[in-house]
Design a protein around this motif. Structure first.
Motif, short mmCIF file in Angstrom:
data_model
loop_
_atom_site.label_atom_id
_atom_site.label_comp_id
_atom_site.label_asym_id
_atom_site.label_seq_id
_atom_site.Cartn_x
_atom_site.Cartn_y
_atom_site.Cartn_z
N ASN A 132 -8.23 24.24 -23.14
CA ASN A 132 -8.48 22.92 -23.72
C ASN A 132 -9.86 22.83 -24.35
N ILE A 133 -10.62 23.90 -24.25
CA ILE A 133 -11.97 23.93 -24.77
C ILE A 133 -11.95 24.52 -26.18
N GLN A 134 -12.39 23.74 -27.12
CA GLN A 134 -12.27 24.12 -28.53
C GLN A 134 -12.95 25.45 -28.82
N HIS A 135 -14.15 25.67 -28.28
CA HIS A 135 -14.88 26.88 -28.61
C HIS A 135 -14.23 28.13 -28.03
N LEU A 136 -13.53 27.99 -26.93
CA LEU A 136 -12.80 29.14 -26.41
C LEU A 136 -11.60 29.45 -27.31
N GLN A 137 -10.94 28.40 -27.78
CA GLN A 137 -9.84 28.63 -28.73
C GLN A 137 -10.36 29.30 -30.00
N LEU A 138 -11.53 28.84 -30.46
CA LEU A 138 -12.11 29.45 -31.65
C LEU A 138 -12.44 30.92 -31.40
N SER A 139 -12.95 31.22 -30.19
CA SER A 139 -13.22 32.62 -29.84
C SER A 139 -11.94 33.45 -29.91
N ALA A 140 -10.85 32.90 -29.37
CA ALA A 140 -9.58 33.63 -29.40
C ALA A 140 -9.08 33.81 -30.83
N ALA A 141 -9.16 32.74 -31.64
CA ALA A 141 -8.71 32.84 -33.04
C ALA A 141 -9.56 33.85 -33.80
N THR A 142 -10.88 33.83 -33.57
CA THR A 142 -11.77 34.79 -34.22
C THR A 142 -11.44 36.20 -33.77
N ALA A 143 -11.16 36.35 -32.49
CA ALA A 143 -10.81 37.67 -31.95
C ALA A 143 -9.55 38.22 -32.64
N PHE A 144 -8.50 37.43 -32.65
CA PHE A 144 -7.25 37.91 -33.28
C PHE A 144 -7.46 38.20 -34.77
N SER A 145 -8.25 37.36 -35.44
CA SER A 145 -8.50 37.56 -36.86
C SER A 145 -9.22 38.88 -37.10
N GLU A 146 -10.28 39.14 -36.33
CA GLU A 146 -11.06 40.36 -36.54
C GLU A 146 -10.32 41.61 -36.09
N ILE A 147 -9.62 41.50 -34.97
CA ILE A 147 -8.84 42.65 -34.49
C ILE A 147 -7.80 43.06 -35.52
N GLU A 205 -5.71 21.40 -34.37
CA GLU A 205 -6.15 20.40 -35.35
C GLU A 205 -7.46 20.79 -36.02
N HIS A 206 -8.09 21.85 -35.55
CA HIS A 206 -9.41 22.24 -36.05
C HIS A 206 -9.25 23.32 -37.13
N PRO A 207 -9.76 23.07 -38.34
CA PRO A 207 -9.56 23.99 -39.46
C PRO A 207 -10.03 25.42 -39.19
N ASP A 208 -11.16 25.59 -38.49
CA ASP A 208 -11.66 26.94 -38.24
C ASP A 208 -10.69 27.74 -37.37
N ILE A 209 -10.10 27.06 -36.39
CA ILE A 209 -9.14 27.73 -35.52
C ILE A 209 -7.86 28.04 -36.31
N GLN A 210 -7.40 27.07 -37.08
CA GLN A 210 -6.22 27.31 -37.93
C GLN A 210 -6.44 28.51 -38.85
N ARG A 229 3.49 23.41 -42.50
CA ARG A 229 2.62 22.26 -42.20
C ARG A 229 1.17 22.57 -42.57
N LEU A 230 0.76 23.80 -42.30
CA LEU A 230 -0.63 24.18 -42.55
C LEU A 230 -0.94 24.23 -44.05
N MET A 231 0.09 24.49 -44.87
CA MET A 231 -0.14 24.53 -46.31
C MET A 231 -0.59 23.17 -46.84
N ASP A 249 -9.61 26.75 -47.09
CA ASP A 249 -9.50 28.03 -46.39
C ASP A 249 -8.18 28.12 -45.63
N ALA A 250 -7.76 27.02 -45.01
CA ALA A 250 -6.47 27.03 -44.32
C ALA A 250 -5.32 27.22 -45.30
N GLN A 251 -5.42 26.62 -46.47
CA GLN A 251 -4.40 26.81 -47.50
C GLN A 251 -4.34 28.27 -47.95
N ILE A 252 -5.51 28.85 -48.18
CA ILE A 252 -5.53 30.26 -48.62
C ILE A 252 -4.86 31.15 -47.60
#
Length: 597
Positions: A77-92, A115-120, A151-153, A159-162
Motif C-alpha cells: 500500500n506504500i506508493q514508493h515501494l510500488q514504484l521500487s517494484a515498477a522500476t525494478a521490473f522496468s530495468e530488469i 493511479e500514479h503515472p510513474d508506477i504505470q 485504459r492506460l492509453m 510517458d504512460a501513453q508512449i
C-alpha cells in the motif's frame, strides 16, 4: 548483469529497517505524516532483495525468492515501494528478456493499474519489453492485460501513453493476439493517439495500426475505427518512421478489393498524397509509396485516377533510378496501370517504354524482369497504339536475350513466352517473331523444365500454327529436331509423359501436332507419319478441337486479385490476359518503443 539497477540503491537505505531513510531516498519533500512504517512482509522483502543483489548480481528476478520479494513490494500500500517494484521490473526487462510465467507477469499487471503515472510507466515499459517474446504476448492477453493497457492509453501522461501504446504495438506483432486487440476496443484510442502532438506517441500508435493491418480479416476493423483519415494525414509527417508506417498500413489496406473500395470512399486525396511521397528524400518512403500505388492500381478506378493525377510523370524518375528497390516498386505499379486499356497510349507517350524494354533484359533481377515483361505484355494486349513502336524500341532484342539465356529464371521464361504469345496474336507483330528466329527460342523455353513456361511457349507456337502461313511452317520445320530435341521432342514428352495427363499443356500439344500434320505441308506430314511414338500418342488421346485460347483476339481480362507475391497465375487462363501484380501486404511487423527517450 544487474549492475546499475537504480531500485537497489533505494532499498539499501532500509537495511536497518528504518522506513524514513528509505523514503528520503525517493522524496526529500515527503513529510513525516505521509511516511507509514514498513510492515513485516515488506521489510523482509526489502532485506531479501538487498541481500540477494549483494550476493549475486546475476540472479533471475522472474522466479524464486527475488520474484516473491518484488511481488510483495508490488502489492504494498506504500506508493514508493510500488514504484521500487515498477522500476525494478522496468530495468530488469531492459537486459533480461525471456519467456516468463504468470507469476512474473501478475505483479507487473497489478502495478499497471496504479493511479500514479510513474508506477504505470515503469510497469508498461516492463510489459512492453517482455512482449518482445511471443509466449509473453499471448500470456499478457490471456491474463487480461489488454484491458488495462487500453485504459492506460487514455492517461493524460504522455510517458504512460508512449509505454502503453508501445506495448500494444509489440503485442500486435503476434498474429494470435491481433483479434483480441481488435476486440478489446484498442483501435479507436490508437487512431486518436495517431494524431497526438507527441511524435513518440504518434509513432507507436501508427506502428500498432500497421501491425494490425497485416491480417486481412482485421483491416476492415481498422478502417471502421476511422484510421484511414489519420493515416492519410500522416503521409507527410516529419518523422520518417511514422510516415513509413502510415504508408505501409495504407498499402496493406489496399491489398484486397474491400480495402481498396474503402479507401476510395474514405480518402479522396490519397492518390495525390502518395504521388507526393514518391519524391520524398528517403528511398524507403519512395519505394513504399510506389508499392501502395501498385496495390491501389489493382482497381480500375485507381488505374485511371493515378494516371490522371500525373502518376506516370512521378513514376518515370523511379524507373530510371539507380536503386533497384525503387525501380522494382515503380515497375510493379506500372504493371497494374498497364491493365487498363486507356493507359497504353499515356504510358508509351510518357517515355516509359524504352526503360521498360531495357529492364526486360536485366538478367540479375528476375522479379524486376517479370514486372517489366508483364507490363509490356499488357500494353501490347491493348488495342491502342501502332504496335510497330514495340519493334522499334527493341522489344524483340530484349526477349531474345531472355529466351536464349541459360541462366534465366523459370518465372522469367514463363513471362517472356507469355509476352510472345500476345505478340503473335497481333497482325503486325507475328511475322517479326518468325523472321527474327524467336520460334527457335520458344522451343528452347519448351524445354525449360517449367510447366508454366512450357504452357505459355506452346500457346505462342499454337497461335502461330493457327495462322496457317507457309512462313510459319517453314520456321517451325527448322526447329523440328533442334534445339534440345526441338519441337518434336516437346510434343512427344507432352503427349506421352504421365506428368502431362492433367495439365493444360497436353491439349495444346495435341492440337499443334494434328494441325502440323494436316496443314503444315508435305514435310510435316511425312515427319509425323514416320514417327511411331507421336502417331500412337495422338491415336490414344484422340482428335481434339482447337483450344479456345487461340481465338480470343488478344483482349484483356478483368484484373483479379491473387496472392502469389506479384507474378502471374501459375497457369494463366490464356496467353493474352492482362497480367496483374496483386496486392501484397509486407511481412514486416513494427516493434513499439516502450521507453521515453
Amino acid at each position: 548483469m544487474g549492475a546499475g539497477l537504480s531500485f537497489i540503491s533505494g532499498l539499501h537505505c532500509c537495511g536497518d529497517g528504518g522506513a524514513r531513510q528509505l523514503y528520503s531516498s525517493f522524496d526529500d519533500d515527503c513529510s513525516d505524516e505521509c511516511q507509514p512504517l514498513l510492515g513485516d512482509r515488506e521489510r523482509r522483502a526489502v532485506a531479501s532483495l538487498v541481500r540477494l543483489f549483494e550476493k549475486d548480481m546475476r540472479i533471475s528476478f522472474y522466479d524464486g525468492e527475488p520474484l516473491r520479494a518484488l511481488t510483495v513490494l508490488a502489492h504494498s500500500n506504500i506508493q514508493h515501494l510500488q514504484l521500487s517494484a515498477a522500476t525494478a521490473f522496468s530495468e530488469i526487462s531492459e537486459y533480461d528478456v525471456r519467456a516468463v510465467s504468470r507469476g512474473a507477469l501478475g505483479p507487473i499487471l497489478h502495478l499497471l493499474q496504479s493511479e500514479h503515472p510513474d508506477i504505470q510507466q515503469g510497469a508498461a515499459r516492463a510489459l512492453g519489453n517482455l512482449a518482445a517474446v511471443a509466449e509473453n504476448k499471448r500470456l499478457v492477453v490471456a491474463m487480461g492485460g489488454l484491458e488495462v493497457l487500453v485504459r492506460l492509453m487514455t492517461s493524460p501522461s504522455t510517458d504512460a501513453q508512449i509505454s502503453s501504446v508501445g506495448c500494444i504495438t509489440n503485442l500486435a506483432a503476434d498474429d494470435d493476439s491481433k483479434l483480441a486487440i481488435a476486440q478489446s476496443g484498442a483501435l479507436v484510442p490508437l487512431t486518436q493517439l495517431a494524431r497526438s502532438r507527441d511524435v513518440r506517441v504518434r509513432r507507436n500508435a501508427t506502428g500498432a495500426l500497421l501491425n494490425m493491418t497485416h491480417q486481412a480479416g482485421l483491416r476492415r476493423l481498422v478502417v471502421d475505427a476511422g484510421a484511414v483519415a489519420a493515416l492519410v494525414d500522416l503521409l507527410d509527417a516529419g518523422d520518417e518512421d511514422t510516415r513509413y508506417y502510415a504508408i505501409t498500413a495504407l498499402s496493406n489496406i489496399a491489398a484486397d478489393d474491400p480495402g481498396r473500395s474503402a479507401l476510395w470512399e474514405a480518402a479522396p486525396g490519397l492518390v495525390g498524397a502518395l504521388l507526393h511521397a514518391t519524391a520524398a528524400p528517403k528511398i524507403r518512403i519512395q519505394a513504399q509509396a510506389a508499392l501502395t500505388l501498385r496495390n491501389l492500381a489493382s482497381d480500375g478506378r485507381y488505374q485511371q485516377a493515378i494516371v490522371s493525377h500525373g502518376g506516370l510523370g512521378a513514376l518515370l524518375p523511379l524507373v530510371q533510378s539507380p536503386y533497384t528497390a525503387l525501380v522494382t516498386s515503380a515497375t510493379a505499379c506500372l504493371r497494374n496501370l498497364s491493365i487498363h486499356p486507356g493507359n497504353e497510349e499515356p504510358i508509351v507517350g510518357a517515355g516509359l517504354l524504352p526503360d521498360l524494354i531495357d529492364l526486360v533484359a536485366q538478367m540479375d533481377q528476375p522479379e524486376l524482369q517479370c514486372h517489366a515483361i508483364a507490363t509490356v505484355r499488357n500494353l501490347v494486349a491493348n488495342s491502342g497504339t501502332d504496335k510497330q513502336v514495340y519493334v522499334d524500341a527493341g522489344l524483340f532484342d530484349s526477349l531474345r536475350v531472355v529466351l536464349s539465356s541459360k541462366d534465366a529464371h523459370s518465372t522469367v521464361l514463363r513471362e517472356a513466352a507469355a509476352a510472345l504469345g500476345v505478340l503473335v496474336l497481333n497482325d503486325r507483330l507475328w511475322r517479326p517473331v518468325v523472321e527474327q528466329g524467336l520460334c527457335q527460342l520458344l522451343v528452347h523455353a519448351m524445354h525449360a523444365q517449367s510447366m508454366d513456361a512450357e504452357y505459355n511457349a506452346s500457346l505462342a507456337i499454337g497461335t502461330l500454327v493457327g495462322r496457317g502461313q507457309p512462313v510459319v511452317f517453314e520456321g517451325l520445320l527448322r526447329v523440328w529436331q533442334q534445339p534440345a530435341g526441338g519441337l518434336r521432342g516437346f510434343l512427344a514428352r507432352a503427349l506421352t509423359h504421365p506428368d502431362y495427363v492433367a495439365s493444360n499443356v497436353r491439349p495444346v500439344a495435341v492440337w499443334v501436332a494434328m494441325t502440323l500434320f494436316n496443314d503444315g505441308g508435305t514435310d510435316f506430314k511425312e515427319a509425323i507419319a514416320a514417327d511411331k511414338q507421336l502417331l500412337a500418342a495422338i491415336a490414344d488421346i484422340g482428335q481434339a478441337p482447337p483450344p479456345a485460347i487461340f481465338s480470343n483476339g488478344g483482349r484483356n481480362k478483368t484484373a483479379a486479385d491473387d496472392t502469389d507475391g506479384g507474378r502471374a497465375s501459375s497457369i494463366p487462363d490464356n496467353a493474352t490476359a492482362a497480367d496483374e501484380c496483386p496486392g501484397l501486404a509486407p511481412a514486416q511487423h513494427i516493434v513499439g518503443v516502450v521507453g521515453t527517450a
